[in-house]
Design a protein around this motif. Structure first.
Motif, PDB file in Angstrom:
ATOM      1  N   ILE A 368      26.895  22.468  82.132  1.00 47.23           N
ATOM      2  CA  ILE A 368      26.795  22.280  80.688  1.00 47.23           C
ATOM      3  C   ILE A 368      27.813  21.243  80.230  1.00 47.23           C
ATOM      4  CG2 ILE A 368      27.000  23.414  78.435  1.00 47.23           C
ATOM      5  CD1 ILE A 368      26.376  26.072  79.923  1.00 47.23           C
ATOM      6  N   LYS A 373      30.286  20.614  67.638  1.00 46.63           N
ATOM      7  CA  LYS A 373      29.132  20.593  66.730  1.00 46.63           C
ATOM      8  C   LYS A 373      29.473  19.777  65.496  1.00 46.63           C
ATOM      9  CE  LYS A 373      25.763  23.754  64.625  1.00 46.63           C
ATOM     10  NZ  LYS A 373      24.659  23.379  65.523  1.00 46.63           N
ATOM     11  N   LYS A 382      17.837  19.481  77.681  1.00 44.68           N
ATOM     12  CA  LYS A 382      18.074  20.334  78.845  1.00 44.68           C
ATOM     13  C   LYS A 382      17.180  19.830  79.964  1.00 44.68           C
ATOM     14  CE  LYS A 382      17.840  25.165  80.382  1.00 44.68           C
ATOM     15  NZ  LYS A 382      17.589  26.584  79.964  1.00 44.68           N
ATOM     16  N   GLU A 395      22.469  20.779  80.964  1.00 47.57           N
ATOM     17  CA  GLU A 395      22.141  20.901  79.544  1.00 47.57           C
ATOM     18  C   GLU A 395      23.294  20.446  78.654  1.00 47.57           C
ATOM     19  OE1 GLU A 395      21.910  25.278  78.514  1.00 47.57           O
ATOM     20  OE2 GLU A 395      21.915  25.382  80.726  1.00 47.57           O
ATOM     21  N   ARG A 397      25.181  21.339  75.122  1.00 44.74           N
ATOM     22  CA  ARG A 397      25.350  22.376  74.110  1.00 44.74           C
ATOM     23  C   ARG A 397      26.516  21.993  73.202  1.00 44.74           C
ATOM     24  NH1 ARG A 397      22.431  27.047  75.406  1.00 44.74           N
ATOM     25  NH2 ARG A 397      22.864  27.583  73.231  1.00 44.74           N
ATOM     26  N   THR A 398      26.556  22.603  72.021  1.00 44.48           N
ATOM     27  CA  THR A 398      27.627  22.308  71.064  1.00 44.48           C
ATOM     28  C   THR A 398      28.246  23.610  70.559  1.00 44.48           C
ATOM     29  OG1 THR A 398      26.126  22.273  69.150  1.00 44.48           O
ATOM     30  CG2 THR A 398      26.496  20.187  70.311  1.00 44.48           C
ATOM     31  N   ASP A 410      29.603  31.183  69.662  1.00 46.36           N
ATOM     32  CA  ASP A 410      28.766  30.142  70.262  1.00 46.36           C
ATOM     33  C   ASP A 410      28.850  30.171  71.786  1.00 46.36           C
ATOM     34  OD1 ASP A 410      28.051  29.336  67.737  1.00 46.36           O
ATOM     35  OD2 ASP A 410      29.459  27.654  67.658  1.00 46.36           O
ATOM     36  N   ILE A 414      25.900  30.762  74.471  1.00 49.95           N
ATOM     37  CA  ILE A 414      25.622  29.740  75.504  1.00 49.95           C
ATOM     38  C   ILE A 414      25.644  30.354  76.903  1.00 49.95           C
ATOM     39  CG2 ILE A 414      26.587  27.691  76.626  1.00 49.95           C
ATOM     40  CD1 ILE A 414      27.517  26.799  73.801  1.00 49.95           C
TER      41      ILE A 414
END
Length: 418
Positions: A368, A373, A382, A395, A397-398, A410, A414
């Protein structure tokens, strides 16, 4: 005092003598001199024609006539510095770079003023609370020619000094005194930050602290003095404010000589701060008995040298999350933090790096890239690694940074372990 607030890697700071949000030529010269002294050969600044932009650097630079506040670039649309300042304060608090606990109410108050005021407010307030509990005193060795015997008699010095004054005794003894390295350091930090204080309450508290420090000498603080300071039961309540004082003194005071221009900074490299923050949050997410977290893991090499049989090209992902199976750590997730704007997709080199990680760690199923964000976030990609067994994914993610509770929520979502 002029204050200019800009966003890291986004807003330009330029020279325009008549505009309050710009630098004068003199201020420009002072800033450039300061940066050359503080960050020589470091890629933290982008230069243009009489303009400058800070890259991967946040915090505050205080010059004689201007205060420059550099905030993270998380809010790009509303142009509200408080939103960006809130996230920075959260990260500084969690990583203990502001060694005081900031609750939501306190942080809400601080996010409305610039970082220089925040640092001054926290330091003076915490120091005032500490000295009110009792000024720390320690034993210092003292030599004195006095009229009575105290401690031990220094015979050779006594004979030289008192050959014709038999009533005196040249003695060495320990005296309980406030003039100790801890107080000298605290006073030195106070003198650095006080000239920039505008709040009347803080000024009053500062003068009261100066009165309490009346017998504390002004000394130049160097490494040897710092190394003599030890936290014990008597001065434990000074521990947090000591860390703030060290941060202030470490912030690079500077004099430009001919104009006696003094500067200090409270700056952080955003890549490092973001990584430290994520690490602290991951420790709160993962159950110690079920998972193991490795930071800057060096357990894998990308290639094997056919001549020597040794591994080459060291891999060092930011975080490796392993499941504990009968006490043995089995890597399952690789995370790498990237402090750059991921709203337009990842850099190809980042994707290649993740591919190297996820293939080198055979048991890992996910790799990841973790961005902060921000607003107007696009659909996050992804990818599946073809012909992989077990099936592996890379992937993007934020995570939110405004509150540690949001970041932890978060990360839990995740990782989806618990």
């Amino acid at each position: 005092m002029k204050t200019i607030t800009i966003r890291e890697a986004y807003d330009w700071l330029q020279v325009e003598n008549q505009r309050p949000s710009s630098l004068t030529n003199v201020e420009w010269d002072h800033l450039i001199q300061y940066l050359e002294q503080k960050y020589q050969n470091e890629n933290v600044v982008e230069y243009g024609n009489k303009r400058i932009r800070f890259i991967n650097l946040v915090g505050v630079i205080q010059l004689k006539t201007v205060r420059i506040e550099i905030l993270p670039k998380l809010d790009l649309e509303q142009n509200d510095p408080a939103l960006n300042r809130r996230s920075l304060l959260n990260m500084l608090s969690v990583t203990k770079h502001l060694p005081v606990s900031l609750n939501d109410q306190t942080r809400s108050h601080y996010e409305k003023v610039d970082l220089s005021h925040i640092l001054a407010f926290i330091y003076i307030s915490e120091l005032f609370k500490a000295v009110k509990r009792g000024l720390y005193r320690g034993y210092r060795s003292k030599t004195e020619n006095i009229k009575h015997l105290k401690g031990r008699l220094l015979v050779s010095q006594h004979i030289r000094k008192n050959a014709f004054m038999s009533v005196n005794a040249y003695c060495e003894y320990d005296e309980l005194s406030a003039n100790v390295p801890l107080n000298q350091l605290l006073k030195a930090a106070l003198k650095v930050i006080f000239p920039y204080v505008r709040n009347s309450t803080l000024k009053t508290q500062t003068w009261m602290i100066y009165e309490m420090f009346d017998e504390v000498e002004d000394v130049f603080i160097n490494t040897s003095i710092i190394e003599t300071i030890q936290i014990n039961r008597q001065n434990k309540h000074y521990e947090a404010v000591l860390q703030l004082a060290l941060a202030i003194l470490h912030s690079s005071s500077m004099s430009t000589g001919e104009n006696n221009q003094i500067a200090y900074s409270f700056l952080f490299k955003m890549n490092d701060l973001y990584e430290w923050y994520v690490g602290e949050c991951l420790k709160r997410v993962l159950s110690p008995g079920a998972f193991k977290l490795d930071l800057q893991h060096k357990g894998r090499k990308l290639l094997i040298d056919t001549h020597t049989g040794r591994g080459t090209v060291q891999l060092k992902p930011d975080f490796v999350v392993s499941k504990l199976v009968f006490g043995e750590p089995i890597p399952v997730v690789i995370l790498d933090t990237k402090w750059k704007n991921g709203r337009y997709g990842p850099n190809p080199s980042d994707t290649y790096q993740m591919y190297a990680y996820v293939t080198a760690y055979k048991s890992a199923e996910r790799c990841i890239i973790l961005y902060p964000k921000n607003d107007n976030e696009l659909l996050l990609p992804k990818w599946r690694v073809p012909d992989s067994s077990p099936v592996k994914h890379i992937e993007i993610r934020t995570i939110r940074l405004d509150k540690v509770q949001h970041t932890i929520a978060d990360l839990r979502e995740i990782l989806s372990f618990q």
